[in-house]
Design a protein around this motif. Sequence first.
Motif, PDB file in Angstrom:
ATOM      1  N   ILE A  75      40.370  50.732  74.736  1.00  0.00           N
ATOM      2  CA  ILE A  75      39.516  49.110  74.769  1.00  0.00           C
ATOM      3  C   ILE A  75      38.757  48.778  75.522  1.00  0.00           C
ATOM      4  N   ALA A  76      39.022  49.882  76.985  1.00  0.00           N
ATOM      5  CA  ALA A  76      38.710  49.923  77.658  1.00  0.00           C
ATOM      6  C   ALA A  76      37.221  50.906  77.530  1.00  0.00           C
ATOM      7  N   ASP A  77      37.245  51.823  76.644  1.00  0.00           N
ATOM      8  CA  ASP A  77      35.585  52.772  76.482  1.00  0.00           C
ATOM      9  C   ASP A  77      34.892  51.332  76.207  1.00  0.00           C
ATOM     10  N   VAL A  78      35.405  50.995  74.782  1.00  0.00           N
ATOM     11  CA  VAL A  78      35.036  49.451  73.991  1.00  0.00           C
ATOM     12  C   VAL A  78      34.054  48.969  74.772  1.00  0.00           C
ATOM     13  N   TYR A  79      34.780  48.116  76.073  1.00  0.00           N
ATOM     14  CA  TYR A  79      34.230  47.203  76.271  1.00  0.00           C
ATOM     15  C   TYR A  79      33.095  47.585  77.622  1.00  0.00           C
ATOM     16  N   PHE A  80      33.293  49.336  78.053  1.00  0.00           N
ATOM     17  CA  PHE A  80      32.022  49.715  79.454  1.00  0.00           C
ATOM     18  C   PHE A  80      31.017  49.940  78.673  1.00  0.00           C
ATOM     19  N   ASP A  81      30.994  49.860  77.162  1.00  0.00           N
ATOM     20  CA  ASP A  81      30.140  51.021  76.457  1.00  0.00           C
ATOM     21  C   ASP A  81      29.555  49.552  76.218  1.00  0.00           C
ATOM     22  N   LEU A 127      26.357  55.087  72.007  1.00  0.00           N
ATOM     23  CA  LEU A 127      26.762  54.225  72.465  1.00  0.00           C
ATOM     24  C   LEU A 127      27.578  53.474  71.508  1.00  0.00           C
ATOM     25  N   ARG A 128      27.296  53.165  70.060  1.00  0.00           N
ATOM     26  CA  ARG A 128      27.722  52.023  68.935  1.00  0.00           C
ATOM     27  C   ARG A 128      28.120  53.159  68.281  1.00  0.00           C
ATOM     28  N   SER A 129      28.094  54.265  68.061  1.00  0.00           N
ATOM     29  CA  SER A 129      29.068  55.285  67.297  1.00  0.00           C
ATOM     30  C   SER A 129      30.143  55.284  67.860  1.00  0.00           C
ATOM     31  N   HIS A 130      30.058  55.491  69.181  1.00  0.00           N
ATOM     32  CA  HIS A 130      31.840  55.833  69.769  1.00  0.00           C
ATOM     33  C   HIS A 130      32.213  54.184  69.884  1.00  0.00           C
ATOM     34  N   MET A 131      31.778  53.000  70.027  1.00  0.00           N
ATOM     35  CA  MET A 131      32.214  52.030  69.588  1.00  0.00           C
ATOM     36  C   MET A 131      33.378  51.634  69.048  1.00  0.00           C
ATOM     37  N   LEU A 132      31.987  51.984  67.432  1.00  0.00           N
ATOM     38  CA  LEU A 132      32.969  52.047  66.360  1.00  0.00           C
ATOM     39  C   LEU A 132      34.209  52.900  66.196  1.00  0.00           C
ATOM     40  N   ASP A 133      34.074  54.612  66.634  1.00  0.00           N
ATOM     41  CA  ASP A 133      35.175  55.659  66.687  1.00  0.00           C
ATOM     42  C   ASP A 133      36.372  54.512  67.477  1.00  0.00           C
ATOM     43  N   ARG A 134      36.363  53.485  69.136  1.00  0.00           N
ATOM     44  CA  ARG A 134      37.303  53.938  69.489  1.00  0.00           C
ATOM     45  C   ARG A 134      38.140  52.259  69.210  1.00  0.00           C
ATOM     46  N   ILE A 135      37.040  51.927  68.111  1.00  0.00           N
ATOM     47  CA  ILE A 135      37.629  50.339  67.955  1.00  0.00           C
ATOM     48  C   ILE A 135      38.894  50.428  66.872  1.00  0.00           C
ATOM     49  N   TYR A 136      37.853  51.683  65.824  1.00  0.00           N
ATOM     50  CA  TYR A 136      39.276  51.762  65.220  1.00  0.00           C
ATOM     51  C   TYR A 136      40.519  52.467  65.516  1.00  0.00           C
ATOM     52  N   LEU A 137      40.551  53.715  66.719  1.00  0.00           N
ATOM     53  CA  LEU A 137      41.513  53.628  66.703  1.00  0.00           C
ATOM     54  C   LEU A 137      42.454  52.533  67.690  1.00  0.00           C
TER      55      LEU A 137
END
Length: 257
Positions: free
Chosen positions: A82-88, A153-163
Amino acid sequence: MGFEIFAGAIFVGGTIALTLSCYFLMRWMSGNEHETHEKDLASSVVFRVSALHGLILALVFAQEMFGYQQLRLQTATEANAIADVYFDAGRYGDTEKVPIQKELSEYIRVVIDKEWPGLGKTNRLSPEAWAQWDEAYRAILDLVPGNPRQQSLRSHMLDRIYLVSESRTKRESTVADSLNGIFWFAAISGMIFIALAYYSYPPTRRNVVLISLFGAYTGVILFLIYAFSNPYAQPAELSPGPFIRLQEQIASLTSAS
């Protein structure tokens, strides 16, 4: 802390009382005189039943302790994602970050205030938290990258939100797969059979103390198994510490900006 001591005392006191009751009941039913071969047979039975009983308790205790530790790890993993998505989202753009960060902040609040205590009562995840996750997910999907940086950044946020979604499911399964009545039947019946097999030993002070110690230690192990079987409720409630620390970090950054 008071509830933990009270609950532990009930388990220990109950197992001691049950053990001594079974012992004295069997003494009363069998009479006071016992031949040598009876003691030999009783010792053999105690040894075998105790081995099986101890094995069952050890395996279940290890399983519950492992699940408890896994939940701690899973909670930290979810909070980090969640922190990764928030700050990304903040790195993506000032305009685009607003809906994503708003939904994630609300998601954290719902998990701490509603979902976590609710899991201890209903064993189910909060639909409200799922709704907040879904809104954040939709906001990320709606992003239209304008350069390679935003694309990454969008690709990384999608990976993390799936997690986050995967971690939520694992959090629910931790409490949904809790112990059923079959284990408690096996644990209590094993303790009763062992106590009954002590009947051939006279009720001297030392023997009674030793039998009581057996009941007390069994009670301690059963209490720990009971406590770890539901990590969302007392007496071994696990705090949503990673979420709380993330919420505090976000609040401090918001107040500073």
